[in-house]
Design an enzyme around this catalytic site. Structure first.
Site, mmCIF file in Angstrom:
data_model
loop_
_atom_site.group_PDB
_atom_site.id
_atom_site.type_symbol
_atom_site.label_atom_id
_atom_site.label_comp_id
_atom_site.label_asym_id
_atom_site.label_seq_id
_atom_site.Cartn_x
_atom_site.Cartn_y
_atom_site.Cartn_z
ATOM 1 N N GLN A 169 0.688 -1.088 -0.155
ATOM 2 C CA GLN A 169 0.006 0.006 -0.126
ATOM 3 C C GLN A 169 0.676 1.288 -0.087
ATOM 4 O O GLN A 169 0.695 2.246 -0.949
ATOM 5 C CB GLN A 169 -0.911 -0.010 1.185
ATOM 6 C CG GLN A 169 -2.182 -0.818 1.245
ATOM 7 C CD GLN A 169 -3.118 -0.417 2.606
ATOM 8 O OE1 GLN A 169 -2.437 -0.553 3.565
ATOM 9 N NE2 GLN A 169 -4.224 -0.204 2.149
ATOM 10 N N TRP A 170 1.933 1.347 0.862
ATOM 11 C CA TRP A 170 2.716 2.424 0.916
ATOM 12 C C TRP A 170 3.471 2.820 -0.214
ATOM 13 O O TRP A 170 3.690 3.877 -0.611
ATOM 14 C CB TRP A 170 3.606 2.259 2.297
ATOM 15 C CG TRP A 170 4.475 3.107 2.762
ATOM 16 C CD1 TRP A 170 5.088 3.960 2.253
ATOM 17 C CD2 TRP A 170 4.818 3.326 4.236
ATOM 18 N NE1 TRP A 170 5.839 4.730 3.184
ATOM 19 C CE2 TRP A 170 5.729 4.611 4.478
ATOM 20 C CE3 TRP A 170 4.278 2.679 5.526
ATOM 21 C CZ2 TRP A 170 6.025 4.699 5.543
ATOM 22 C CZ3 TRP A 170 4.669 2.899 6.614
ATOM 23 C CH2 TRP A 170 5.493 4.192 6.628
ATOM 24 N N HIS B 11 2.670 5.498 -2.860
ATOM 25 C CA HIS B 11 3.200 6.748 -2.818
ATOM 26 C C HIS B 11 4.489 6.734 -3.699
ATOM 27 O O HIS B 11 5.489 6.772 -3.022
ATOM 28 C CB HIS B 11 3.030 7.355 -1.564
ATOM 29 C CG HIS B 11 1.715 7.254 -0.952
ATOM 30 N ND1 HIS B 11 0.932 8.337 -0.878
ATOM 31 C CD2 HIS B 11 1.064 6.251 -0.308
ATOM 32 C CE1 HIS B 11 -0.140 7.804 -0.202
ATOM 33 N NE2 HIS B 11 -0.084 6.679 0.060
ATOM 34 N N TYR C 15 14.955 -3.887 2.069
ATOM 35 C CA TYR C 15 15.435 -5.098 2.504
ATOM 36 C C TYR C 15 15.391 -6.257 1.482
ATOM 37 O O TYR C 15 14.350 -6.644 1.064
ATOM 38 C CB TYR C 15 15.052 -5.740 3.998
ATOM 39 C CG TYR C 15 15.607 -6.709 4.569
ATOM 40 C CD1 TYR C 15 16.617 -6.710 5.552
ATOM 41 C CD2 TYR C 15 15.303 -8.255 4.286
ATOM 42 C CE1 TYR C 15 17.476 -7.763 6.158
ATOM 43 C CE2 TYR C 15 15.951 -9.311 4.895
ATOM 44 C CZ TYR C 15 16.727 -8.930 5.743
ATOM 45 O OH TYR C 15 17.430 -10.180 6.464
ATOM 46 N N ARG D 291 -3.051 8.475 4.387
ATOM 47 C CA ARG D 291 -2.790 7.362 5.380
ATOM 48 C C ARG D 291 -3.235 7.670 6.900
ATOM 49 O O ARG D 291 -3.364 6.609 7.713
ATOM 50 C CB ARG D 291 -1.523 6.778 5.314
ATOM 51 C CG ARG D 291 -1.323 6.415 3.909
ATOM 52 C CD ARG D 291 -2.210 5.692 3.258
ATOM 53 N NE ARG D 291 -2.041 5.246 1.900
ATOM 54 C CZ ARG D 291 -2.472 4.144 1.146
ATOM 55 N NH1 ARG D 291 -3.604 3.845 1.629
ATOM 56 N NH2 ARG D 291 -2.044 3.918 0.084
#
Length: 301
Positions: free
Chosen positions: A109-110, A113, A121, A223
């Site tokens: 989701q993040w 943006h 990682y 968010r």
């Protein structure tokens, strides 16, 4: 544990070392440097570095130098003016770099943006830890009956316990198979880049996320909103607290005009004017759809 012993030792060493600098610093942000703020069951947010402060915003707006050419009161007023009129460029003069540990499905989701620099990682190079997001019982909800992408009432009783058991058992079983596949004891062992496909979306990943203040505030507006999914909203809430300490004038204006304000369409604004004149406006006479009218009612109370 959100932090490993090695990570905590690294943070302690970084916080114990201070260096002099000629650049502007924000006292409120200095206390957050390297400190891990826990989020969810194994996640965290911590500030790695930052650039700029409230003064950097007003300097850029005036193209001035030093402490600027106006008083502190005028600085706050200018920031509010910039926020109110959507002048975004001065806010881009501030940047922040965060280290975030979060579940993979939240990361997906993040990452939508697309206005930040990200380095995640690598599960091709390293082995992921056996850490999974398992929701608290009160965070297990049924599907919303009015919102296709939202939650409804909380699950209860045997159903909630069954769901928690499925989530835990499935995560552990997938990780057991992941470990078995990559093991080279008595076998060649599957490549890590292939074995990772068997891991569930609630496993934790980590990344560095660097973004300017303008795009950060846009992220937070979406968010940290009450309608955002809980699992990403709690990360946004943690970042809100950090941002409020970093750029207090800018964040206060953001709360006022973005988080606490509302945008009205021309049709909605016309309805407000009609109501102020005493007209009883309904959805049928408003010119809005049922969905728009429902949102309008939510704004005007």
């Amino acid at each position: 544990m959100p932090l490993s012993k090695d990570q905590q030792a690294e943070i302690d060493a970084q916080r114990a070392t201070s260096q002099s600098t000629l650049r502007a610093t924000a006292p409120g942000m200095e206390k957050h440097l390297y400190t891990a703020h826990p989020v969810l069951d194994h996640g965290f947010v911590r500030v790695i570095d930052y650039m700029g402060d409230d003064n950097a915003i007003t300097q850029a707006a005036r193209v001035s130098y030093g402490k600027g050419t106006k008083s502190v009161q005028n600085d706050e007023g200018l920031i509010r003016y910039l926020m109110r009129h959507w002048h975004s460029t001065p806010f881009e003069m501030c940047e922040i770099k965060l280290h975030v540990k979060l579940p993979v499905f939240v990361a997906r989701q993040w990452i939508r943006h697309r206005t930040a620099n990200v380095n995640e990682y690598s599960a091709r190079y390293s082995i992921l830890d056996r850490e999974f997001y398992i929701p608290a019982p009160d965070a297990l909800n049924a599907q919303s009956v009015i919102n296709n992408q939202g939650r409804g009432e909380a699950l209860s009783g045997e159903e909630a316990q069954r769901v928690l058991k499925y989530l835990t058992d499935d995560a552990m079983r997938c990780y057991d198979h992941y470990e078995e596949m990559i093991s080279d004891e008595g076998q060649q062992g599957l490549a890590r880049e292939l074995a990772r496909m068997n891991l569930p979306a609630n496993i934790y990943t980590q990344w560095y996320w660097k973004v300017d203040l303008h795009n950060l505030l846009h992220f937070l507006r979406l968010r940290a909103d009450a309608h955002a999914q809980y699992e990403i909203r709690v990360y946004a809430d943690a970042i809100c607290k950090i941002t409020a300490d970093w750029v207090p004038y800018a964040y206060k204006a953001f709360e006022d005009y973005r988080m606490g304000g509302a945008n009205l369409s021309a049709t909605a604004l016309d309805c407000v004017r009609r109501m102020l004149k005493g007209e009883a406006v309904t959805q049928e006479t408003s010119g809005m759809s049922k969905g728009e009218w429902r949102e309008f009612e939510g704004v005007i109370g």
